[in-house]
Enzyme design. Structure first.
Site, PDB file in Angstrom:
ATOM      1  N   ASN A   1      -7.734  -9.971  92.223  1.00 15.63           N
ATOM      2  CA  ASN A   1      -7.637 -10.283  93.649  1.00 15.63           C
ATOM      3  C   ASN A   1      -9.039 -10.574  94.189  1.00 15.63           C
ATOM      4  O   ASN A   1      -9.923  -9.715  94.111  1.00 15.63           O
ATOM      5  CB  ASN A   1      -7.032  -9.108  94.428  1.00 15.63           C
ATOM      6  CG  ASN A   1      -7.037  -9.358  95.929  1.00 15.63           C
ATOM      7  OD1 ASN A   1      -6.301 -10.206  96.425  1.00 15.63           O
ATOM      8  ND2 ASN A   1      -7.876  -8.636  96.655  1.00 15.63           N
ATOM      9  N   GLU A   2      -9.238 -11.803  94.699  1.00 16.27           N
ATOM     10  CA  GLU A   2     -10.504 -12.204  95.325  1.00 16.27           C
ATOM     11  C   GLU A   2     -11.706 -11.866  94.446  1.00 16.27           C
ATOM     12  O   GLU A   2     -12.748 -11.417  94.926  1.00 16.27           O
ATOM     13  CB  GLU A   2     -10.652 -11.563  96.709  1.00 16.27           C
ATOM     14  CG  GLU A   2      -9.592 -12.036  97.698  1.00 16.27           C
ATOM     15  CD  GLU A   2      -9.861 -11.596  99.131  1.00 16.27           C
ATOM     16  OE1 GLU A   2     -10.711 -10.704  99.338  1.00 16.27           O
ATOM     17  OE2 GLU A   2      -9.236 -12.155 100.053  1.00 16.27           O
TER      18      GLU A   2
ATOM     19  N   ASN B   1      -5.442 -16.021  99.502  1.00 12.45           N
ATOM     20  CA  ASN B   1      -5.583 -15.242 100.731  1.00 12.45           C
ATOM     21  C   ASN B   1      -6.278 -16.131 101.757  1.00 12.45           C
ATOM     22  O   ASN B   1      -7.466 -16.423 101.616  1.00 12.45           O
ATOM     23  CB  ASN B   1      -6.401 -13.985 100.470  1.00 12.45           C
ATOM     24  CG  ASN B   1      -5.779 -13.090  99.398  1.00 12.45           C
ATOM     25  OD1 ASN B   1      -4.607 -13.225  99.077  1.00 12.45           O
ATOM     26  ND2 ASN B   1      -6.562 -12.185  98.847  1.00 12.45           N
TER      27      ASN B   1
ATOM     28  N   TYR C   1     -11.215 -15.726 110.373  1.00 18.71           N
ATOM     29  CA  TYR C   1     -12.605 -15.665 109.927  1.00 18.71           C
ATOM     30  C   TYR C   1     -13.293 -17.027 109.967  1.00 18.71           C
ATOM     31  O   TYR C   1     -14.523 -17.094 110.033  1.00 18.71           O
ATOM     32  CB  TYR C   1     -12.680 -15.109 108.504  1.00 18.71           C
ATOM     33  CG  TYR C   1     -12.243 -13.673 108.389  1.00 18.71           C
ATOM     34  CD1 TYR C   1     -12.919 -12.665 109.065  1.00 18.71           C
ATOM     35  CD2 TYR C   1     -11.157 -13.323 107.606  1.00 18.71           C
ATOM     36  CE1 TYR C   1     -12.522 -11.341 108.958  1.00 18.71           C
ATOM     37  CE2 TYR C   1     -10.760 -11.999 107.492  1.00 18.71           C
ATOM     38  CZ  TYR C   1     -11.432 -11.016 108.170  1.00 18.71           C
ATOM     39  OH  TYR C   1     -11.043  -9.713 108.066  1.00 18.71           O
TER      40      TYR C   1
ATOM     41  N   TRP D   1      -0.538  -9.978 106.232  1.00 20.11           N
ATOM     42  CA  TRP D   1      -1.490  -8.869 106.173  1.00 20.11           C
ATOM     43  C   TRP D   1      -1.743  -8.424 107.607  1.00 20.11           C
ATOM     44  O   TRP D   1      -2.481  -9.082 108.318  1.00 20.11           O
ATOM     45  CB  TRP D   1      -2.799  -9.320 105.490  1.00 20.11           C
ATOM     46  CG  TRP D   1      -3.706  -8.174 105.184  1.00 20.11           C
ATOM     47  CD1 TRP D   1      -4.723  -7.713 105.968  1.00 20.11           C
ATOM     48  CD2 TRP D   1      -3.686  -7.334 104.026  1.00 20.11           C
ATOM     49  NE1 TRP D   1      -5.339  -6.646 105.376  1.00 20.11           N
ATOM     50  CE2 TRP D   1      -4.720  -6.387 104.175  1.00 20.11           C
ATOM     51  CE3 TRP D   1      -2.885  -7.280 102.879  1.00 20.11           C
ATOM     52  CZ2 TRP D   1      -4.984  -5.403 103.231  1.00 20.11           C
ATOM     53  CZ3 TRP D   1      -3.148  -6.304 101.942  1.00 20.11           C
ATOM     54  CH2 TRP D   1      -4.186  -5.387 102.120  1.00 20.11           C
TER      55      TRP D   1
ATOM     56  N   LYS E   1      -5.010  -5.616 111.850  1.00 19.10           N
ATOM     57  CA  LYS E   1      -4.194  -6.803 111.585  1.00 19.10           C
ATOM     58  C   LYS E   1      -2.696  -6.497 111.519  1.00 19.10           C
ATOM     59  O   LYS E   1      -1.898  -7.398 111.237  1.00 19.10           O
ATOM     60  CB  LYS E   1      -4.634  -7.482 110.291  1.00 19.10           C
ATOM     61  CG  LYS E   1      -6.028  -8.103 110.355  1.00 19.10           C
ATOM     62  CD  LYS E   1      -6.321  -8.931 109.110  1.00 19.10           C
ATOM     63  CE  LYS E   1      -7.721  -9.497 109.153  1.00 19.10           C
ATOM     64  NZ  LYS E   1      -8.756  -8.467 108.920  1.00 19.10           N
TER      65      LYS E   1
END
Length: 279
Positions: free
Chosen positions: A9-10, A64, A70, A144, A165
């Site tokens: 993940n990321e 994501n 952002y 999310w 969030k």
């Protein structure tokens, strides 16, 4: 139930380290050897390129994406999805994370990206819900998050140690407007919900009233005057006139209704705005 094995993940969020591709391939092969019955999955950070080699390792893929929070704007998710599929029609993709912060004490007439308001969070999710609905080649999407949750390293929106969030507050007691966006898109149970129900003190004059519903038509009555509009899950009644003092607002669709009291005031209530100097 377990439907896939996630192997990363990321992983490139801090930059591409040496040997990343080899490590992910090794994890993919290990997962397949231990359980060949389930697919492997990876979730990429939104900056990772469409044609990056990590996208070709696992059976299924996620990205994501936080366009509209952002970086960039919420509306750009539509173009991102179109471009990804045009360049990689063979990849089985989901939105593995997407969201925006929303704190229920922050309210305004039209939400602005980065203002941490419940108003903007709901608008963000409306944009994404529509994009997901029309993108039938996505294999899944994951908001999310369902609930606000503790995060020790965060200090955002004037709230320390919390990720805001969630569609619901951290105590599980208050459903935010963004919750009703998804109820309008996904639930078959007829309902009507006025958005901005916590935005009570509003400057007298014109305001906007948002209604969430899965019914085809909504009527809005303000101080005895009624307006009607078609509803496609979210309907906006713009430039509604409110008077000084108490204003009764009722939204109706068939047998369902929602109501609130708006207090028309002379000056905007500063408590609805994130204080200057907060992040």
């Amino acid at each position: 139930s377990i439907f896939c094995w996630g192997v990363e993940n990321e992983i490139t969020i801090g930059g591409k380290g040496a040997g990343i591709e080899e490590a992910v391939k090794e994890l993919h092969l290990l997962a397949k050897s231990l359980d060949p019955s389930r697919p492997t999955a990876a979730a990429q950070v939104m900056m990772y390129p469409f044609n990056g080699p990590l996208n070709a390792v696992t059976d299924i893929l996620g990205y994501n994406i936080y366009y509209g929070w952002y970086m960039r704007t919420a509306e750009e998710i539509n173009g991102w999805l179109d471009r990804f599929h045009e360049e990689n029609p063979q990849i089985k993709l989901c939105l593995s994370e997407y969201g925006a912060e929303g704190i229920i004490k922050y309210q305004n007439r039209k939400g602005v990206q980065g203002d941490y308001s419940e108003t903007y969070q709901a608008y963000f999710h409306e944009v994404y819900a529509r994009a997901i609905e029309k993108t039938d080649w996505l294999w899944g999407s994951y908001v999310w998050n369902m609930f606000d949750f503790g995060a020790a390293n965060r200090d955002e929106g004037g709230v320390k140690a919390r990720n805001n969030k969630g569609l619901v507050t951290i105590d599980r007691k208050t459903k935010k407007d963004s919750f009703y966006v998804y109820k309008a898109f996904w639930s078959q149970e007829p309902f009507v919900q006025i958005g901005g129900s916590r935005y009570i003190n509003r400057p007298a004059g014109k305001t906007d009233i948002v209604v969430y519903s899965n019914l085809p038509k909504i009527s809005l009555t303000v101080n005895g005057q009624t307006f009607e509009k078609d509803c496609d899950r979210v309907v906006r009644f713009e430039d509604v006139e409110i008077q000084k003092g108490e204003n009764t607002v009722i939204a109706r669709g068939k047998e369902n209704e929602s109501s609130m009291i708006i207090e028309g005031v002379e000056q905007a209530d500063p408590s609805y705005v994130l204080p200057e100097g907060s992040f």
